[in-house]
Design a protein around this motif. Structure first.
Motif, PDB file in Angstrom:
ATOM      1  N   ALA A   1     -67.956  -1.563 -44.086  1.00 49.97           N
ATOM      2  CA  ALA A   1     -67.194  -2.389 -43.135  1.00 49.97           C
ATOM      3  C   ALA A   1     -68.129  -3.317 -42.366  1.00 49.97           C
ATOM      4  O   ALA A   1     -67.812  -4.504 -42.140  1.00 49.97           O
ATOM      5  CB  ALA A   1     -66.412  -1.498 -42.173  1.00 49.97           C
ATOM      6  N   LYS A   2     -69.295  -2.823 -41.959  1.00 49.56           N
ATOM      7  CA  LYS A   2     -70.254  -3.650 -41.228  1.00 49.56           C
ATOM      8  C   LYS A   2     -70.817  -4.749 -42.146  1.00 49.56           C
ATOM      9  O   LYS A   2     -71.052  -5.873 -41.696  1.00 49.56           O
ATOM     10  CB  LYS A   2     -71.397  -2.784 -40.696  1.00 49.56           C
ATOM     11  CG  LYS A   2     -70.997  -1.859 -39.575  1.00 49.56           C
ATOM     12  CD  LYS A   2     -72.194  -1.003 -39.157  1.00 49.56           C
ATOM     13  CE  LYS A   2     -71.812  -0.027 -38.054  1.00 49.56           C
ATOM     14  NZ  LYS A   2     -72.962   0.848 -37.669  1.00 49.56           N
TER      15      LYS A   2
ATOM     16  N   ARG B   1     -69.392  -6.287 -44.480  1.00 41.86           N
ATOM     17  CA  ARG B   1     -68.393  -7.340 -44.704  1.00 41.86           C
ATOM     18  C   ARG B   1     -68.232  -8.229 -43.495  1.00 41.86           C
ATOM     19  O   ARG B   1     -67.660  -9.287 -43.567  1.00 41.86           O
ATOM     20  CB  ARG B   1     -67.049  -6.701 -45.057  1.00 41.86           C
ATOM     21  CG  ARG B   1     -67.056  -6.049 -46.458  1.00 41.86           C
ATOM     22  CD  ARG B   1     -65.785  -5.304 -46.718  1.00 41.86           C
ATOM     23  NE  ARG B   1     -65.766  -4.748 -48.083  1.00 41.86           N
ATOM     24  CZ  ARG B   1     -64.880  -3.837 -48.487  1.00 41.86           C
ATOM     25  NH1 ARG B   1     -63.957  -3.400 -47.670  1.00 41.86           N
ATOM     26  NH2 ARG B   1     -64.919  -3.396 -49.742  1.00 41.86           N
TER      27      ARG B   1
ATOM     28  N   ASP C   1     -68.284   4.248 -45.652  1.00 39.12           N
ATOM     29  CA  ASP C   1     -67.191   3.336 -45.296  1.00 39.12           C
ATOM     30  C   ASP C   1     -67.556   2.505 -44.074  1.00 39.12           C
ATOM     31  O   ASP C   1     -67.256   1.300 -44.008  1.00 39.12           O
ATOM     32  CB  ASP C   1     -65.907   4.131 -45.032  1.00 39.12           C
ATOM     33  CG  ASP C   1     -65.281   4.674 -46.310  1.00 39.12           C
ATOM     34  OD1 ASP C   1     -65.677   4.227 -47.409  1.00 39.12           O
ATOM     35  OD2 ASP C   1     -64.413   5.556 -46.218  1.00 39.12           O
ATOM     36  N   ASP C   2     -68.206   3.141 -43.103  1.00 39.65           N
ATOM     37  CA  ASP C   2     -68.636   2.397 -41.911  1.00 39.65           C
ATOM     38  C   ASP C   2     -69.662   1.331 -42.284  1.00 39.65           C
ATOM     39  O   ASP C   2     -69.610   0.192 -41.779  1.00 39.65           O
ATOM     40  CB  ASP C   2     -69.244   3.359 -40.876  1.00 39.65           C
ATOM     41  CG  ASP C   2     -68.209   4.227 -40.201  1.00 39.65           C
ATOM     42  OD1 ASP C   2     -67.000   3.942 -40.341  1.00 39.65           O
ATOM     43  OD2 ASP C   2     -68.599   5.206 -39.529  1.00 39.65           O
TER      44      ASP C   2
ATOM     45  N   LYS D   1     -69.435  -0.967 -54.659  1.00 38.22           N
ATOM     46  CA  LYS D   1     -69.558  -0.991 -53.209  1.00 38.22           C
ATOM     47  C   LYS D   1     -70.952  -0.600 -52.727  1.00 38.22           C
ATOM     48  O   LYS D   1     -71.419  -1.073 -51.686  1.00 38.22           O
ATOM     49  CB  LYS D   1     -68.536  -0.036 -52.579  1.00 38.22           C
ATOM     50  CG  LYS D   1     -67.083  -0.359 -52.871  1.00 38.22           C
ATOM     51  CD  LYS D   1     -66.181   0.720 -52.292  1.00 38.22           C
ATOM     52  CE  LYS D   1     -64.717   0.483 -52.613  1.00 38.22           C
ATOM     53  NZ  LYS D   1     -63.856   1.587 -52.115  1.00 38.22           N
TER      54      LYS D   1
END
Length: 238
Positions: free
Chosen positions: A235-236, A238, A231-232, A109
């Motif tokens: 998410a951005k 993706r 995590d933020d 990731k």
């Protein structure tokens, strides 16, 4: 070719200026545990689909980079600044980094790329050179761990030459003779000094310091803060 290089240089300068302004605000804020990361407003380049100022200036994505770990094509690159004599960098390395490596880097990731700085005197530069020398033998992160494992809370450790060599042995550096010679390598020292100068240009005055894209995080924050931060960013991406 000359025109293209000049245009690239102009874009680089604009991005640097924008990012310096952004980081000066972030560093002044000095995030405390529980506060959210600070995000810069979008630049003209990012609005047009180009890389944002952070990526444009800082992300290397070099598959042969000894100061990086993780998939070169990971959706997120976490950029870190560290000083070998910084006790808070040691806290991050001991307590938080192993979790980030397990949960984010090893799962593909996040990629971690490190920049060295020298805010605590000449021995900080010596430590940066030593870590790069270990990196020449594939042991950059092992060397950081060996040094930071010994740093007492709130103390800037002394890093004389003999101790730097002892840490190389602890880190598993195989060719100690080569490592010892690299401690006086002019190119390694110049690279470490250039890395520090760039950090100063960006307005980074304390470490550890982290950037993902146009979002910055300061200090050895708790793992929960890093999880939210990454995590933020994922998410951005993706």
């Amino acid at each position: 070719m000359w025109f293209a290089e000049r245009r690239r240089s102009r874009r680089l300068t604009v991005a640097l200026v924008a990012f310096v302004v952004f980081l000066s605000v972030v560093v002044t804020a000095q995030l405390t545990p529980g506060r959210s990361p600070v995000t810069a407003p979008p630049t003209a380049d990012s609005a047009n689909g180009a890389r944002d100022a952070g990526d444009f200036m800082l992300v290397r994505r070099d598959p042969n980079d000894p100061m990086a770990v993780g998939d070169v094509d990971a959706p997120v690159v976490l950029v870190q600044w560290t000083d070998m004599r910084c006790p808070y960098c040691a806290v991050f390395n001991r307590e938080t980094l192993p979790v980030l490596l397990r949960e984010y880097v090893q799962t593909g990731k996040v990629r971690l790329e490190v920049h060295d700085v020298a805010y605590f005197g000449e021995q900080s530069t010596d430590g940066a050179v030593a870590a790069r020398a270990a990196g020449n033998q594939g042991k950059f992160f092992a060397y950081l761990s060996a040094v930071y494992k010994d740093v007492p809370a709130g103390v800037h450790p002394d890093l004389p030459r003999e101790r730097l060599i002892a840490y190389a042995r602890k880190a598993g550096v195989t060719d100690i003779e080569r490592f010892t010679a690299d401690l006086t390598d002019a190119d390694l020292r110049a690279a470490a000094q250039a890395s520090h100068a760039t950090a100063e240009q960006l307005g980074i005055t304390s470490v550890p310091f982290f950037v993902v894209g146009d979002s910055a995080l300061a200090g050895a924050q708790p793992i929960e803060v890093f999880r939210t931060y990454l995590d933020d960013a994922i998410a951005k991406a993706r």
